[in-house]
Design a protein around this motif. Structure first.
Motif, PDB file in Angstrom:
ATOM      1  N   LEU A  83      37.513  35.730  45.107  1.00  0.00           N
ATOM      2  CA  LEU A  83      36.537  35.375  44.075  1.00  0.00           C
ATOM      3  C   LEU A  83      35.125  35.795  44.475  1.00  0.00           C
ATOM      4  CD1 LEU A  83      36.497  33.913  41.305  1.00  0.00           C
ATOM      5  CD2 LEU A  83      35.970  31.806  42.542  1.00  0.00           C
ATOM      6  N   THR A  84      34.759  35.559  45.727  1.00  0.00           N
ATOM      7  CA  THR A  84      33.416  35.951  46.176  1.00  0.00           C
ATOM      8  C   THR A  84      33.273  37.468  46.213  1.00  0.00           C
ATOM      9  OG1 THR A  84      34.118  35.734  48.490  1.00  0.00           O
ATOM     10  CG2 THR A  84      33.026  33.842  47.491  1.00  0.00           C
ATOM     11  N   ARG A  85      34.362  38.175  46.523  1.00  0.00           N
ATOM     12  CA  ARG A  85      34.322  39.637  46.487  1.00  0.00           C
ATOM     13  C   ARG A  85      34.094  40.145  45.063  1.00  0.00           C
ATOM     14  NH1 ARG A  85      37.492  42.482  50.912  1.00  0.00           N
ATOM     15  NH2 ARG A  85      37.948  40.920  52.505  1.00  0.00           N
ATOM     16  N   GLU A  86      34.739  39.490  44.108  1.00  0.00           N
ATOM     17  CA  GLU A  86      34.534  39.907  42.710  1.00  0.00           C
ATOM     18  C   GLU A  86      33.099  39.641  42.280  1.00  0.00           C
ATOM     19  OE1 GLU A  86      36.382  39.336  38.212  1.00  0.00           O
ATOM     20  OE2 GLU A  86      36.748  37.789  39.724  1.00  0.00           O
ATOM     21  N   GLY A 318      33.593  36.650  33.112  1.00  0.00           N
ATOM     22  CA  GLY A 318      34.620  35.817  33.721  1.00  0.00           C
ATOM     23  C   GLY A 318      34.962  36.278  35.125  1.00  0.00           C
ATOM     24  N   PHE A 319      35.150  35.317  36.016  1.00  0.00           N
ATOM     25  CA  PHE A 319      35.566  35.593  37.397  1.00  0.00           C
ATOM     26  C   PHE A 319      36.861  34.839  37.669  1.00  0.00           C
ATOM     27  CE2 PHE A 319      30.908  35.921  37.498  1.00  0.00           C
ATOM     28  CZ  PHE A 319      30.731  37.169  38.074  1.00  0.00           C
ATOM     29  N   ARG A 343      44.837  41.082  45.070  1.00  0.00           N
ATOM     30  CA  ARG A 343      45.140  42.402  45.632  1.00  0.00           C
ATOM     31  C   ARG A 343      44.189  43.468  45.084  1.00  0.00           C
ATOM     32  NH1 ARG A 343      50.214  42.553  44.441  1.00  0.00           N
ATOM     33  NH2 ARG A 343      50.119  43.867  42.582  1.00  0.00           N
ATOM     34  N   GLU A 344      43.904  43.407  43.803  1.00  0.00           N
ATOM     35  CA  GLU A 344      42.996  44.376  43.191  1.00  0.00           C
ATOM     36  C   GLU A 344      41.586  44.228  43.752  1.00  0.00           C
ATOM     37  OE1 GLU A 344      43.783  46.922  40.766  1.00  0.00           O
ATOM     38  OE2 GLU A 344      45.636  46.375  41.823  1.00  0.00           O
ATOM     39  N   VAL A 345      41.129  42.991  43.854  1.00  0.00           N
ATOM     40  CA  VAL A 345      39.763  42.755  44.325  1.00  0.00           C
ATOM     41  C   VAL A 345      39.598  43.163  45.785  1.00  0.00           C
ATOM     42  CG1 VAL A 345      38.029  40.980  44.758  1.00  0.00           C
ATOM     43  CG2 VAL A 345      39.344  40.922  42.638  1.00  0.00           C
TER      44      VAL A 345
END
Length: 449
Positions: A83-86, A318-319, A343-345
């Motif tokens: 989440l923080t990476r996104e 949205g996150f 996995r994507e993030v």
């Protein structure tokens, strides 16, 4: 209105119209590259942020949310890393140039994370974007899982509104939906939140649950009135076991029909109104001094994925897994399974799985549907003209709308469609008359009443 008319429209499976087009219309033709470009165009605008925490400790059988049951903390820790990476990726694409006015934590159970993790997330958001000093920050809460330490952290983080799941205080109903929650637990959570400076409390109630009766609906509503939340949202249970398999644990024979659901909804509404609450839109209630009531009076009520709101931001970002964003160009939705999302993030890619690019006609229909859902009236002719369309385009040959008028549910005069507030429980049927995609979505929705 006859029982036959109520049954015909009330049993219809219709969207809640928290967006238009609705989510089943989203497709994988919209992906990360589209979203990246749309985000760049959002720079400088007033923005809402939604963060989805898709974890719970136990499953409530009525639940329609995207959530995962876990007793372990490690999956949550791993998810927060993603989440923080996104957040960082979106910050780079927007150059942090967002005027953030609204932040909403949904779930699942957002307060399943640790107090220090919540404080860290809020710090990350404030360090990544231009979060306004008076931004509204709201959090969905399961009172059964709320600790004093988390309550204190919510206050320290600047949370302004807490939404507490209540559903029903009837022990028989609670057992049938696998959610045991006492009035005392709810009152204690409410008092703790207020003591920590969270000035607005919302309760969520549900009608149409198994074994629910008018008397228990009234008793639950009276108990809520005694706790004096600023707002309440009263939703009809959406039984879609083909979509949410855990709902198969609910005894369908114990569910009320459309007429009984309507009676339960009205019993709750009358009890809340007698307690001093204003009825807002289809299913919300607010004290007269609350901003939601003021927005309704001023014709400024809005509708989004959280229901009725005062949020008038230009964009919603949205996150998290399954979260939906809305930008000027259209809608985007992240991958739903938390593992796929993460996995994507972690690979450095936006986790956009699908979306929808709005057309000019979509914007027109969305405008009409939102005004109907918020005001029970829409000047369709004027709205059409403001979008550059013929004034009678949406009215001409609209068989569904004219059938509703013949049945006394709606009136049409001088290009204005109105629904008497006493018929508000069927407003989704009227909104559906302006939905160009309803019959080709191939998705089961909840009952209209």
């Amino acid at each position: 209105m006859s029982d036959a008319v109520i049954a015909r429209y009330g049993e219809a499976r219709l969207p809640r119209y928290t967006s238009y087009p609705t989510a089943p219309k989203f497709a994988d033709t919209i992906g990360p590259a589209d979203y990246a470009e749309w985000l760049k165009g959002a720079r400088g605008g007033q923005t809402s942020l939604y963060l989805h925490i898709p974890f719970c400790r136990s499953m409530c059988w009525y639940c329609g949310c995207h959530t995962t049951i876990t007793e372990r903390d490690q999956p949550i820790v791993d998810y927060l890393d993603a989440l923080t990476r996104e957040i960082d990726m979106v910050s780079r694409l927007t150059e942090g140039d967002l005027d953030v006015r609204e932040i909403h934590f949904g779930g699942g159970t957002p307060t399943i994370i640790k107090p220090e993790e919540f404080l860290g997330l809020m710090a990350r958001l404030r360090g990544s974007f231009g979060v306004h000093s008076r931004a509204n920050v709201s959090v969905e809460i399961d009172p059964r899982r709320l600790t004093p330490e988390m309550t204190q952290a919510l206050g320290e983080a600047g949370v302004t509104r807490a939404s507490l799941g209540v559903q029903s205080f009837d022990p028989r109903v609670q057992k049938a939906i696998n959610r045991i929650q006492s009035e005392e637990e709810t009152a204690l959570a409410t008092e703790g939140l207020r003591a920590n400076g969270i000035g607005s409390i919302n309760f969520d109630l549900i009608y149409g649950l198994p074994h629910q009766a008018i008397r228990s609906c009234e008793e639950t509503a009276r108990a809520c009135v005694a706790m004096r939340p600023e707002r309440l949202a009263v939703f009809g249970y959406a039984h879609v076991p083909s979509f949410k398999k855990h709902q198969r644990l609910i005894d369908e024979a114990a569910l009320p029909d459309a007429a009984a659901r309507h009676q339960q909804a009205e019993a709750i509404a009358e009890t809340l109104e007698a307690g001093g609450y204003r009825r807002i839109g289809l299913d919300h209630f607010a004290l007269p001094e609350d901003d939601l009531a003021k927005a309704a009076d001023a014709g400024l009520l809005r509708r989004n994925f959280q229901g009725y709101t005062t949020d008038s931001c230009d964009a919603l970002i949205g996150f998290g897994a399954s979260s939906i964003g809305r930008l000027a160009e259209g809608y985007v939705q992240n991958a739903t399974p938390p593992g796929v999302y993460a996995r994507e993030v972690v690979a450095g890619r936006l986790p956009t799985a699908k979306g929808y690019r709005l057309t000019a006609e979509d914007r027109l229909r969305a405008h009409v549907i939102e005004r109907l859902m918020c005001d029970f009236a829409a000047d369709v002719a004027s709205i059409s003209a403001s979008h550059g369309f013929e004034r009678d385009m949406l009215l001409r040959g609209n068989a569904a709308l004219h059938s509703l008028a013949e049945d006394g549910i709606a009136t049409i005069a001088d290009g204005v469609v109105r629904v008497d507030p006493s018929r508000r429980f069927l407003i989704r049927a009227v909104a559906a008359a302006f939905d160009a995609y309803l019959n080709d979505l191939g998705r089961t929705f909840s009952k209209a009443a």
